[in-house]
Design a protein around this motif. Structure first.
Motif, PDB file in Angstrom:
ATOM      1  N   LEU A 185       0.684  -1.185  -0.087  1.00  0.00           N
ATOM      2  CA  LEU A 185      -0.094   0.184  -0.052  1.00  0.00           C
ATOM      3  C   LEU A 185       0.894   1.258  -0.031  1.00  0.00           C
ATOM      4  CD1 LEU A 185      -2.834  -1.233   2.516  1.00  0.00           C
ATOM      5  CD2 LEU A 185      -3.043  -0.543   0.055  1.00  0.00           C
ATOM      6  N   LEU A 186       1.812   1.309   0.482  1.00  0.00           N
ATOM      7  CA  LEU A 186       2.696   2.378   0.904  1.00  0.00           C
ATOM      8  C   LEU A 186       3.781   2.562  -0.339  1.00  0.00           C
ATOM      9  CD1 LEU A 186       3.810   2.153   4.541  1.00  0.00           C
ATOM     10  CD2 LEU A 186       2.155   3.612   3.597  1.00  0.00           C
ATOM     11  N   TYR A 194      -0.305   7.252   4.746  1.00  0.00           N
ATOM     12  CA  TYR A 194      -0.769   6.773   3.581  1.00  0.00           C
ATOM     13  C   TYR A 194      -1.783   7.632   2.672  1.00  0.00           C
ATOM     14  CZ  TYR A 194      -3.679   3.688   0.274  1.00  0.00           C
ATOM     15  OH  TYR A 194      -4.251   3.379  -0.865  1.00  0.00           O
ATOM     16  N   SER A 234      -5.260  11.917   3.825  1.00  0.00           N
ATOM     17  CA  SER A 234      -4.292  10.830   4.350  1.00  0.00           C
ATOM     18  C   SER A 234      -4.663  10.009   5.670  1.00  0.00           C
ATOM     19  CB  SER A 234      -2.879  11.965   4.713  1.00  0.00           C
ATOM     20  OG  SER A 234      -2.383  12.511   3.615  1.00  0.00           O
ATOM     21  N   LEU A 289      -1.336   4.280   8.547  1.00  0.00           N
ATOM     22  CA  LEU A 289      -1.675   2.648   8.363  1.00  0.00           C
ATOM     23  C   LEU A 289      -0.664   2.302   9.466  1.00  0.00           C
ATOM     24  CD1 LEU A 289      -1.036   1.739   4.776  1.00  0.00           C
ATOM     25  CD2 LEU A 289      -3.196   2.310   5.999  1.00  0.00           C
ATOM     26  N   GLU A 296      -7.670  -0.669  -1.881  1.00  0.00           N
ATOM     27  CA  GLU A 296      -7.397   0.812  -2.165  1.00  0.00           C
ATOM     28  C   GLU A 296      -8.649   1.340  -2.123  1.00  0.00           C
ATOM     29  OE1 GLU A 296      -2.873   0.944  -4.244  1.00  0.00           O
ATOM     30  OE2 GLU A 296      -4.612   0.200  -5.603  1.00  0.00           O
TER      31      GLU A 296
END
Length: 271
Positions: A84-85, A103, A112, A115, A264
């Protein structure tokens, strides 16, 4: 002279009587205006108080920016965290502490989230969950879909506690069960995982409710999940539990891209 004096009061009373209807009408009009003004003032105050309360709730909700990644060891939480990052693959190992990073979600607002990858080891996971749960905007419970059949009881026991803790919070977080490792042939579908978890949680609910109550009377957590007297379903909970399938590793192995688009999109929705 006496007869003249005796008529004066009568004449004065006649004049006052003539004006009395106008005086009464004026008094009623003033009273109606006062009532109308009072109603307007009350309505304005109600609107202002509603706006203040709404802003307060929004500010509390916006302060909860953490998304907790929880699950058993080897469920793929840390690789999901990295994907994800960075979008990249990285070899991971069992964590003994938490990892966190900002994130930026893929939406028009550019919001933002934070996480937080929590350890999945049995001796640590509840301790870290307790530390971070109050700041949770969302919880992503990661399941190893390939190993689910042999881990179903352990998964259900941990999930039971996470759900109980989430329901006890003032602002209940969004809740997702991410069925990871869908790239493996023997992986179970999200639908099957949901059905088996409902059966296991129903069994847990019965055994937990039959167990002696805890000595800690300060606990405000609900005694059981779902509706009493009915087979447990996730739809009975006061928080919405969603399921999706994903693969942090991807179908092409270490060099391939991850299949996390649905995850996502979900993060963008709850941000």
């Amino acid at each position: 002279m006496a007869s003249v004096d005796s008529r004066r009061p009568g004449n004065d009373g006649g004049v006052g009587g003539a004006f009395q209807p106008y005086l009464d009408s004026l008094r009623q009009e003033l009273q109606q205006r006062d009532q109308t003004l009072l109603s307007v003032v009350v309505a304005v105050l109600v609107v202002l108080l509603t706006l203040v309360f709404w802003k307060f709730i929004r500010s509390r909700r916006s302060s909860q920016r953490a998304v907790l990644l929880v699950g058993l060891c080897d469920s793929g939480k840390t690789l999901l965290f990295v994907r994800l990052l960075t979008g990249l693959y990285r070899d991971t190992q069992t964590s003994i502490t938490d990892s966190s990073a900002a994130y930026r979600v893929n939406n028009t607002r550019g919001t933002s989230l934070t996480l937080i990858d929590l350890p999945g080891h049995e001796s640590l996971r509840l301790q870290f969950l307790e530390r971070f749960k109050a700041s949770a905007r969302a919880v992503v419970f990661v399941v190893d879909s390939a190993a689910f059949q042999r881990e179903v009881k352990d998964v259900a026991e941990f999930l039971y506690q996470v759900l109980i803790d989430s329901m006890s919070l003032k602002n209940t977080p969004s809740f997702l069960i991410a069925c990871n490792k869908q790239d493996i042939t023997m992986a179970k579908s999200a639908k099957l995982i949901q059905q088996q978890l409902e059966k296991e949680l129903n069994t847990l609910r019965v055994t937990r409710s039959a167990a002696p109550s805890t000595l800690d009377s300060s606990s405000t957590a609900p005694a059981q999940l779902g509706k009493k007297g009915k087979e447990f379903e996730f739809s009975q909970l006061p928080l919405k539990v969603e399921f999706l399938e994903c693969s942090a590793k991807g179908g092409r192995g270490d060099t391939g891209s991850a299949d996390i688009q649905d995850l996502e999109k979900w993060l963008a929705k709850i941000a």
